[in-house]
Design an enzyme around this catalytic site. Structure first.
Site: not given
Ligand code: 5GP
Ligand code: ZN
Length: 115
Positions: A7, A87, A100, A102
């Site tokens: 953030c 993950n 997120h 990757h």
């Protein structure tokens, strides 16, 4: 959210090498790359883990994959291929509690997805 690193990156309180940004998504280079290409694609909405994704995020999750597609073409690694990893939780080693994706590539990746 207050002390969330991603953030803070979204709010430009922490610098990052941004490769793509719009109103819903930001993508920036991983500070500790695992391969020549290692980009993190992150929704601007703070969602802690994949277990917190709900039906209302349907369009957002689709949008993230469309964004990955766009970045791969723009950055010219689409043709060579790449890997997307997300993950979730303890066993995965998730460090940042803001979902997120990757995006890893730029070399021939190992045959095993996990070691
Ligand atoms: P995770 O283990 O949660 O799936 O991945 C978190 C990733 O975020 C790691 O690959 C780590 O290198 C990256 N990372 C952590 N903090 C920062 C930061 O402040 N800037 C950038 N660019 N990447 C970060
Ligand atoms: Zn966050």
């Amino acid at each position: 959210m207050g002390d969330c690193i991603f953030c803070k990156i979204i709010n430009k309180e922490i610098p990052s090498e941004i490769v793509y940004e719009d109103e819903k998504v930001i993508a920036f280079k991983d500070v500790n790359p695992a391969a020549p290409i290692h980009i993190l694609v992150v929704p601007k909405k703070h969602i802690e883990t994949l277990l917190d994704v709900s039906k209302e995020d349907k369009d957002l999750i689709s949008y993230i994959y469309q964004t990955i597609n766009k970045i791969a073409k723009e950055q010219k690694f689409a043709q060579n291929g790449f890997r997307v990893i997300a993950n979730c939780g303890k066993d995965s080693g998730q460090e940042v509690m803001h979902i997120h994706f990757h995006v890893i590539g730029g070399k021939k990746l190992g045959d095993k997805i996990v070691d």
